[in-house]
Motif scaffolding. Structure first.
Motif, PDB file in Angstrom:
ATOM      1  N   MET A   1       4.905 -12.189   1.775  1.00 51.54           N
ATOM      2  CA  MET A   1       4.198 -11.572   2.901  1.00 51.54           C
ATOM      3  C   MET A   1       4.219 -12.443   4.154  1.00 51.54           C
ATOM      4  O   MET A   1       4.192 -11.944   5.264  1.00 51.54           O
ATOM      5  CB  MET A   1       2.737 -11.295   2.519  1.00 51.54           C
ATOM      6  CG  MET A   1       2.594 -10.328   1.367  1.00 51.54           C
ATOM      7  SD  MET A   1       3.352  -8.746   1.710  1.00 51.54           S
ATOM      8  CE  MET A   1       2.890  -7.877   0.223  1.00 51.54           C
TER       9      MET A   1
ATOM     10  N   VAL B   1       0.399  -6.557   4.139  1.00 54.54           N
ATOM     11  CA  VAL B   1      -0.329  -5.442   3.529  1.00 54.54           C
ATOM     12  C   VAL B   1      -1.373  -5.012   4.538  1.00 54.54           C
ATOM     13  O   VAL B   1      -2.299  -5.758   4.828  1.00 54.54           O
ATOM     14  CB  VAL B   1      -0.992  -5.873   2.210  1.00 54.54           C
ATOM     15  CG1 VAL B   1      -1.789  -4.726   1.626  1.00 54.54           C
ATOM     16  CG2 VAL B   1       0.058  -6.338   1.216  1.00 54.54           C
TER      17      VAL B   1
ATOM     18  N   ASN C   1      -4.759  -3.535  -6.798  1.00 49.83           N
ATOM     19  CA  ASN C   1      -3.742  -4.569  -6.626  1.00 49.83           C
ATOM     20  C   ASN C   1      -2.483  -4.247  -7.416  1.00 49.83           C
ATOM     21  O   ASN C   1      -1.442  -4.854  -7.177  1.00 49.83           O
ATOM     22  CB  ASN C   1      -4.283  -5.935  -7.070  1.00 49.83           C
ATOM     23  CG  ASN C   1      -5.259  -6.522  -6.067  1.00 49.83           C
ATOM     24  OD1 ASN C   1      -5.124  -6.310  -4.868  1.00 49.83           O
ATOM     25  ND2 ASN C   1      -6.256  -7.238  -6.560  1.00 49.83           N
TER      26      ASN C   1
ATOM     27  N   ILE D   1       2.719  -1.036   3.461  1.00 55.33           N
ATOM     28  CA  ILE D   1       3.186  -2.398   3.705  1.00 55.33           C
ATOM     29  C   ILE D   1       4.178  -2.338   4.861  1.00 55.33           C
ATOM     30  O   ILE D   1       5.195  -1.644   4.785  1.00 55.33           O
ATOM     31  CB  ILE D   1       3.858  -3.003   2.459  1.00 55.33           C
ATOM     32  CG1 ILE D   1       2.854  -3.027   1.288  1.00 55.33           C
ATOM     33  CG2 ILE D   1       4.372  -4.402   2.752  1.00 55.33           C
ATOM     34  CD1 ILE D   1       3.440  -3.529  -0.001  1.00 55.33           C
TER      35      ILE D   1
ATOM     36  N   ARG E   1       0.269  -6.666  -6.069  1.00 56.46           N
ATOM     37  CA  ARG E   1      -0.049  -7.700  -5.088  1.00 56.46           C
ATOM     38  C   ARG E   1      -0.637  -8.900  -5.818  1.00 56.46           C
ATOM     39  O   ARG E   1      -1.543  -8.747  -6.634  1.00 56.46           O
ATOM     40  CB  ARG E   1      -1.046  -7.177  -4.056  1.00 56.46           C
ATOM     41  CG  ARG E   1      -0.497  -6.097  -3.143  1.00 56.46           C
ATOM     42  CD  ARG E   1      -1.532  -5.683  -2.123  1.00 56.46           C
ATOM     43  NE  ARG E   1      -2.588  -4.860  -2.726  1.00 56.46           N
ATOM     44  CZ  ARG E   1      -3.705  -4.493  -2.103  1.00 56.46           C
ATOM     45  NH1 ARG E   1      -3.926  -4.893  -0.865  1.00 56.46           N
ATOM     46  NH2 ARG E   1      -4.597  -3.739  -2.704  1.00 56.46           N
TER      47      ARG E   1
ATOM     48  N   ASP F   1       0.693 -14.947  -0.240  1.00 56.54           N
ATOM     49  CA  ASP F   1       0.533 -13.619  -0.831  1.00 56.54           C
ATOM     50  C   ASP F   1       1.898 -12.950  -0.941  1.00 56.54           C
ATOM     51  O   ASP F   1       2.695 -12.982  -0.001  1.00 56.54           O
ATOM     52  CB  ASP F   1      -0.390 -12.748   0.038  1.00 56.54           C
ATOM     53  CG  ASP F   1      -1.827 -13.243   0.029  1.00 56.54           C
ATOM     54  OD1 ASP F   1      -2.244 -13.797  -1.008  1.00 56.54           O
ATOM     55  OD2 ASP F   1      -2.520 -13.090   1.046  1.00 56.54           O
TER      56      ASP F   1
ATOM     57  N   THR G   1       4.153  -9.456  -2.819  1.00 59.26           N
ATOM     58  CA  THR G   1       4.156  -8.184  -3.527  1.00 59.26           C
ATOM     59  C   THR G   1       5.356  -8.182  -4.458  1.00 59.26           C
ATOM     60  O   THR G   1       6.469  -8.497  -4.034  1.00 59.26           O
ATOM     61  CB  THR G   1       4.253  -6.993  -2.550  1.00 59.26           C
ATOM     62  OG1 THR G   1       3.078  -6.959  -1.729  1.00 59.26           O
ATOM     63  CG2 THR G   1       4.358  -5.678  -3.307  1.00 59.26           C
TER      64      THR G   1
END
Length: 560
Positions: free
Chosen positions: A216, A223, A232, A313, A351, A358, A360
C-alpha cells in the motif's frame, strides 16, 4: 551512485597522447576487471559505493557495482555492456564474465607484443570459445531435479559466503519454495512471481506468500474505504478492475463554476450525486466484492461503495493491475465497460500488516496462481540485498530445472575446459595456436581468484586442481573452506550449465571486439556528418551492419 574517485579516474579517457589507443583500451578493460576481481566467490569482499552526495551502499554483486560506477572510457563501457547482458540473460555470472574478459585482454596484449596479429588472436579466441561450448555438456552432472535437496544445493552455491550457515539454509529454502510454487511441467514462470522489499524486522522474516501482494505504501495503493466495519478478508471474492479514475469529469481549463441561484447549485449537486451513484451501481451490479482502481476514487464514491459492502482500493500501479488480471482472470476496463464477464475471482482478498507496511494479498484461482516473495531486513539496504541474492537464486534454479543441466563449481568446470582447449590447441599449427592456449590460461583465472579470495595460495591450488583433472577426476573443485581439492558434485557445489556457457561466450565476444580496435576516432555530433554516396547498410546511429567476419564483430566488415 559511483565507485571511488580513484577507480573513476583510472577509467577515464586519458590525455596521454603518447600512449597508443589500443594500449589505453586494454588498460581500461583490465582495470574494470580488477575493480570487481576481489568480489568473486563465496569469500569475496564487499565494495562500498558512495554517491556524490555522500549516500553509501555496500555490496559484492558485480552487476550492482558496475552499473553504479561512473565510466567515461568507451572500452570500459563496452565491458560494462557484457556485464549487463550477462545479468539480463541469466541473472548470474556477471563478475566472472567481466573478470574473464579482462584476463583475455591481458593475454591478447602479451600476444601482440610477441607479434601475433589481431586477426589471429580473435581467430584463436573464436576457436577456444567453440571448443569450450562443445565440451561443456560433457561436464554436466546427472541430478534428479525433482529432489528439492538438489535444488537447495544449487541455491546454496549462489548464497554461500553472504550469510552464516543458518542464513544460507534459510534463503535456499525460500528460493526453492518460491520456484516450486511457480513451476509447471518443468517450466518456471517468472511472470507469476511478484517480489516486494519491506524494511523493518529481520531478513529471517522474509516469506513466500501464496497470492499477489500489493504494497500500500509503494504502489501507492490506498485502501480508501471510510467504513471501518468492512471485513479485512473476503473469501471467494469477485474482483473488478477499473483502469480509470472514479471522479466527475471537468472541462479542461475550467477552474471554477459560477452558480447564480440556489436551483443551479441543487442541479449541480444532483448531477454529481447521480454520477457517483452510477459508478457505485455499476460496480455493485456486476457483483463485485472488491474494486481495484488504477487512479483515484472520489470520496462520495468511497462511501457509496462501502455502504454496499464493497472494498475500494485506489491508485493501483498499472503493472500491478495487469498482475491482478493474471491472478484473478479479470480484465482492466473503464467503468462504463465493466460487466460480469470482465470481473475476476479470488479465493481470498485480505488486508494485513507486514512490519510497518500495510499490504493487500490477493489469492486467485489455482490455475492462475500468483506467488509473492516479501524480502525483509532491518534497513532498506539489507532488504534490497536479500532481494538481489534471492533473485540470483531464482535464475539459477530456473536454468537448472529447464535445462536439466548443471556443472561442478569450485573452479572444476574452468580447469576441465582449459585442459580440453589446450588439447585442441596442440593440433593447430598457425599462430592462432598461441591465442587458443592463452584463452585456456585466462579461464584458469577463475579458480585462481577463488583460491586467493578465500585466503589460499592461488598457484598451489591451481596446480592441485590440474593434477586431479590429469588423473581423470573431472569434477574436482576447490573446497573454499579448507583449500583442499574435493569432488564438487558430491559436495553439492553445482552451477547451471547455461551460466557457464554465457560467461565464456560473452567474455570471448567482448575481448575479441576490443582486440580488433586499433584506434579511437572522435566522431562529429549527429547532424554534422558529411554526406557520402557509398551504399553500406547502416543500422542505428550509423553503425555498419555486416554479415561477414566473426559474430562478435558488430559493425565490422571484411570488405571495408
Amino acid at each position: 551512485m559511483s565507485g571511488s574517485n580513484a577507480v573513476h579516474d583510472r577509467l577515464e579517457v586519458g590525455d596521454t597522447d603518447d600512449v597508443p589507443s589500443r594500449a589505453r583500451n586494454f588498460e581500461a578493460g583490465k582495470r574494470l576487471a580488477e575493480t570487481v576481481r576481489t568480489t568473486l566467490g563465496p569469500k569475496g569482499l564487499d565494495k562500498m559505493l558512495i554517491t556524490d552526495d555522500g549516500k553509501v551502499a555496500i555490496t559484492n554483486d558485480g552487476a550492482s557495482i558496475l552499473e553504479r560506477m561512473k565510466l567515461s572510457h568507451p572500452v570500459a563501457t563496452l565491458v560494462l555492456e557484457v556485464a549487463e547482458g550477462q545479468d539480463t540473460t541469466v541473472g548470474d555470472g556477471t563478475t566472472s564474465a567481466v573478470l574473464l574478459a579482462g584476463e583475455l585482454l591481458g593475454e591478447a596484449e602479451a600476444l601482440l607484443e610477441k607479434g601475433v596479429p589481431p586477426a589471429k588472436i580473435t581467430e584463436g579466441y573464436h576457436l577456444a570459445v567453440s571448443q569450450a561450448v562443445e565440451s561443456l555438456p560433457e561436464l554436466t552432472v546427472p541430478v534428479d531435479l525433482a529432489d528439492d535437496e538438489r535444488l537447495r544445493e544449487i541455491a546454496r552455491t549462489v548464497v554461500t559466503g553472504k550469510w552464516d550457515e543458518s542464513g544460507t539454509d534459510f534463503l535456499a529454502d525460500r528460493a526453492v519454495e518460491a520456484v516450486r510454487a511457480i513451476e509447471r511441467d518443468d517450466c518456471v514462470a517468472f511472470e507469476r512471481l511478484t517480489r516486494k522489499t519491506i524494511p523493518g524486522g529481520s531478513f529471517y522474516d522474509s516469506a513466500v506468500i501464496e497470492g499477489l501482494v500489493i504494497d500500500m505504501g509503494e504502489s501507492p495503493t490506498d485502501v480508501v474505504s471510510p467504513d471501518a466495519t468492512l471485513p479485512n478478508r473476503y473469501r471467494d471474492a469477485t474482483v473488478a478492475l477499473v483502469d480509470e479514475e472514479l471522479s466527475i469529469d471537468t472541462a479542461r481549463g475550467v477552474g471554477s463554476v459560477d452558480l447564480e441561484t440556489v436551483e443551479e447549485l441543487e442541479a449541480l449537486r444532483e448531477y454529481e450525486r447521480d454520477a457517483y451513484e452510477a459508478y457505485a451501481d455499476t460496480i455493485a451490479g456486476v457483483g463485485a466484492d472488491v474494486v481495484f482502481c488504477q487512479q483515484s476514487i472520489d470520496d462520495p464514491v468511497r462511501y457509496l461503495l462501502a455502504e454496499r459492502g464493497i472494498l475500494p482500493i485506489e491508485r493501483t500501479q498499472r503493472d500491478e493491475l495487469h498482475r491482478l488480471a493474471r491472478a484473478t482472470g479479470g480484465k482492466p476496463v473503464p467503468v462504463e465497460s465493466l460487466t460480469r464477464a470482465t470481473t475476476g475471482t479470488a479465493a481470498t482478498v485480505e488486508r494485513r500488516s507486514v512490519g510497518p507496511t500495510d499490504v493487500t494479498v490477493v489469492s486467485g484461482l489455482e490455475e492462475l496462481e500468483q506467488v509473492s516473495v516479501v524480502f525483509r531486513g532491518g534497513t532498506q539496504h539489507v532488504a534490497d540485498e536479500t532481494k538481489r541474492m534471492l533473485d540470483t537464486c531464482f535464475y539459477a534454479l530456473k536454468l537448472a530445472i529447464e535445462d536439466e543441466a548443471v556443472v561442478p563449481g569450485g573452479g572444476a568446470a574452468e580447469v576441465a575446459l582449459a585442459r580440453e582447449i589446450r588439447s585442441m590447441a596442440a593440433g593447430r599449427s598457425g599462430s592462432e595456436q598461441l591465442a587458443v592456449e592463452a584463452f585456456a590460461d585466462a579461464l584458469e583465472t577463475i579458480p585462481r581468484t577463488l583460491a586467493e579470495s578465500s585466503g589460499f595460495g592461488p598457484t598451489d591450488a591451481l596446480l592441485a586442481l590440474r593434477n586431479a583433472h590429469h588423473d581423470g577426476d573431472h569434477t574436482a573443485g576447490l573446497d573454499l573452506e579448507t583449500g583442499s581439492v574435493v569432488d564438487a558434485a558430491e559436495a553439492g557445489v553445482l552451477e547451471p550449465l547455461y551460466v557457464k556457457r554465457q560467461v565464456i561466450a560473452s567474455a570471448g565476444e567482448a575481448a575479441s571486439m576490443i582486440v580488433r580496435i586499433d584506434d579511437n576516432v572522435p566522431m562529429a555530433p549527429r547532424g554534422e556528418e558529411s554526406g557520402h554516396d557509398h551504399d553500406h547498410d547502416h543500422g542505428p546511429d550509423g553503425l555498419i551492419r555486416s554479415t561477414e567476419g566473426y559474430p562478435w564483430a558488430v559493425g565490422h566488415s571484411m570488405g571495408h
